[in-house]
Design a protein around this motif. Sequence first.
Motif, PDB file in Angstrom:
ATOM      1  N   ILE A  80      28.571  67.618  12.341  1.00 30.09           N
ATOM      2  CA  ILE A  80      27.788  66.766  11.442  1.00 30.09           C
ATOM      3  C   ILE A  80      26.612  67.545  10.867  1.00 30.09           C
ATOM      4  N   LEU A  81      25.900  68.270  11.723  1.00 30.65           N
ATOM      5  CA  LEU A  81      24.752  69.045  11.258  1.00 30.65           C
ATOM      6  C   LEU A  81      25.167  70.187  10.327  1.00 30.65           C
ATOM      7  N   LEU A  82      26.262  70.858  10.658  1.00 30.06           N
ATOM      8  CA  LEU A  82      26.737  71.943   9.797  1.00 30.06           C
ATOM      9  C   LEU A  82      27.194  71.410   8.441  1.00 30.06           C
ATOM     10  N   ASN A  83      27.833  70.259   8.443  1.00 35.71           N
ATOM     11  CA  ASN A  83      28.281  69.649   7.194  1.00 35.71           C
ATOM     12  C   ASN A  83      27.098  69.350   6.285  1.00 35.71           C
ATOM     13  N   LYS A  84      26.019  68.882   6.872  1.00 36.80           N
ATOM     14  CA  LYS A  84      24.825  68.574   6.085  1.00 36.80           C
ATOM     15  C   LYS A  84      24.126  69.855   5.618  1.00 36.80           C
ATOM     16  N   GLU A  88      28.545  74.096   1.231  1.00 36.97           N
ATOM     17  CA  GLU A  88      29.231  75.060   0.368  1.00 36.97           C
ATOM     18  C   GLU A  88      30.243  75.930   1.113  1.00 36.97           C
ATOM     19  N   GLU A  89      30.267  75.867   2.430  1.00 33.08           N
ATOM     20  CA  GLU A  89      31.170  76.726   3.213  1.00 33.08           C
ATOM     21  C   GLU A  89      32.632  76.404   2.923  1.00 33.08           C
ATOM     22  N   ASP A  90      33.463  77.439   2.801  1.00 30.12           N
ATOM     23  CA  ASP A  90      34.903  77.283   2.646  1.00 30.12           C
ATOM     24  C   ASP A  90      35.494  77.134   4.049  1.00 30.12           C
ATOM     25  N   LEU A  91      35.775  75.920   4.430  1.00 33.64           N
ATOM     26  CA  LEU A  91      36.180  75.641   5.806  1.00 33.64           C
ATOM     27  C   LEU A  91      37.589  76.109   6.136  1.00 33.64           C
ATOM     28  N   ILE A  92      38.400  76.300   5.136  1.00 32.36           N
ATOM     29  CA  ILE A  92      39.749  76.811   5.394  1.00 32.36           C
ATOM     30  C   ILE A  92      39.705  78.303   5.710  1.00 32.36           C
ATOM     31  N   ALA A  93      38.777  79.019   5.091  1.00 30.93           N
ATOM     32  CA  ALA A  93      38.703  80.471   5.273  1.00 30.93           C
ATOM     33  C   ALA A  93      37.604  80.898   6.239  1.00 30.93           C
ATOM     34  N   ILE A  94      36.860  79.962   6.784  1.00 29.65           N
ATOM     35  CA  ILE A  94      35.714  80.321   7.631  1.00 29.65           C
ATOM     36  C   ILE A  94      36.192  81.010   8.916  1.00 29.65           C
ATOM     37  N   SER A  95      35.462  82.029   9.324  1.00 28.02           N
ATOM     38  CA  SER A  95      35.838  82.770  10.532  1.00 28.02           C
ATOM     39  C   SER A  95      35.162  82.167  11.767  1.00 28.02           C
ATOM     40  N   LEU A  96      35.701  82.479  12.913  1.00 28.74           N
ATOM     41  CA  LEU A  96      35.101  82.022  14.163  1.00 28.74           C
ATOM     42  C   LEU A  96      33.720  82.646  14.343  1.00 28.74           C
ATOM     43  N   THR A 126      36.592  69.251  13.199  1.00 30.96           N
ATOM     44  CA  THR A 126      35.727  68.077  13.069  1.00 30.96           C
ATOM     45  C   THR A 126      34.950  68.160  11.766  1.00 30.96           C
ATOM     46  N   TRP A 127      34.455  69.337  11.441  1.00 31.95           N
ATOM     47  CA  TRP A 127      33.721  69.537  10.195  1.00 31.95           C
ATOM     48  C   TRP A 127      34.617  69.241   8.991  1.00 31.95           C
ATOM     49  N   ILE A 128      35.834  69.734   9.018  1.00 34.75           N
ATOM     50  CA  ILE A 128      36.784  69.453   7.927  1.00 34.75           C
ATOM     51  C   ILE A 128      36.993  67.952   7.780  1.00 34.75           C
ATOM     52  N   SER A 129      37.091  67.247   8.897  1.00 38.16           N
ATOM     53  CA  SER A 129      37.335  65.798   8.836  1.00 38.16           C
ATOM     54  C   SER A 129      36.171  65.045   8.203  1.00 38.16           C
ATOM     55  N   THR A 131      34.538  66.075   5.520  1.00 37.03           N
ATOM     56  CA  THR A 131      34.456  66.369   4.091  1.00 37.03           C
ATOM     57  C   THR A 131      35.547  65.643   3.320  1.00 37.03           C
ATOM     58  N   ASP A 132      35.285  65.416   2.069  1.00 36.26           N
ATOM     59  CA  ASP A 132      36.290  64.841   1.170  1.00 36.26           C
ATOM     60  C   ASP A 132      36.977  65.941   0.375  1.00 36.26           C
ATOM     61  N   GLU A 133      36.559  67.180   0.620  1.00 30.92           N
ATOM     62  CA  GLU A 133      37.061  68.300  -0.153  1.00 30.92           C
ATOM     63  C   GLU A 133      38.556  68.521   0.057  1.00 30.92           C
ATOM     64  N   TYR A 134      39.055  68.199   1.238  1.00 28.10           N
ATOM     65  CA  TYR A 134      40.463  68.416   1.552  1.00 28.10           C
ATOM     66  C   TYR A 134      41.126  67.095   1.933  1.00 28.10           C
ATOM     67  N   PRO A 135      41.201  66.135   1.003  1.00 30.58           N
ATOM     68  CA  PRO A 135      41.698  64.814   1.359  1.00 30.58           C
ATOM     69  C   PRO A 135      43.163  64.804   1.798  1.00 30.58           C
ATOM     70  N   GLY A 136      43.955  65.796   1.389  1.00 30.59           N
ATOM     71  CA  GLY A 136      45.356  65.827   1.775  1.00 30.59           C
ATOM     72  C   GLY A 136      45.620  66.655   3.013  1.00 30.59           C
ATOM     73  N   PHE A 137      44.586  67.160   3.632  1.00 34.30           N
ATOM     74  CA  PHE A 137      44.712  68.035   4.801  1.00 34.30           C
ATOM     75  C   PHE A 137      45.061  67.189   6.006  1.00 34.30           C
ATOM     76  N   THR A 138      46.244  67.401   6.591  1.00 25.84           N
ATOM     77  CA  THR A 138      46.663  66.609   7.743  1.00 25.84           C
ATOM     78  C   THR A 138      46.587  67.434   9.016  1.00 25.84           C
ATOM     79  N   GLU A 139      46.636  66.753  10.148  1.00 27.37           N
ATOM     80  CA  GLU A 139      46.595  67.438  11.434  1.00 27.37           C
ATOM     81  C   GLU A 139      47.793  68.355  11.596  1.00 27.37           C
ATOM     82  N   ASP A 140      48.971  67.934  11.123  1.00 28.61           N
ATOM     83  CA  ASP A 140      50.155  68.785  11.213  1.00 28.61           C
ATOM     84  C   ASP A 140      49.955  70.088  10.451  1.00 28.61           C
TER      85      ASP A 140
END
Length: 144
Positions: A80-84, A88-96, A126-129, A131-140
């Motif tokens: 929640i804090l990171l999302n706020k 601007e972070e690209d959560l699909i490409a973000i590294s550990l 959790t951060w991805i969940s 955001t609305d940026e990836y509305p079609g992103f499923t758990e699978d």
Amino acid sequence: MMPDDSHIHNIAGSILRNYNYLFPSTYPDIPLNLNMLKEAMAETGFFLEEEKIPEFMEDIELQLAAMVPLNWNNYGTIAILLNKAHPEEDLIAISLQRITELVRELPNFNDAAVPDEDTLDSIIYTWISLTDEYPGFTEDEAWS
């Protein structure tokens, strides 16, 4: 009366003082419930219409998240804090490594332990969940 930042800060502070034994929490999220909120509102002399309480509770939870000591177990609150702080972070490409750096930069994060990959993955998903940026992103898709 609509709450402003000082109301939110005072009410969150009251909750933290009255329930300091709950913090730091071993749970992923801030342990906040309606009774705690109503008690703190009464203590600070702030009252709000019932229908506005759910949205106000979110504001209080966010303020508490910024005030309480955090550790790696608190991945929900951290997300929640990171999302706020970093929308601007690209959560699909973000590294550990990047997640670790961002978490350690949180002013109220004070866990010197090295997080395991599962913990960091929990923060990312959790951060991805949130955001609305990836509305079609499923758990699978997340696990493929």
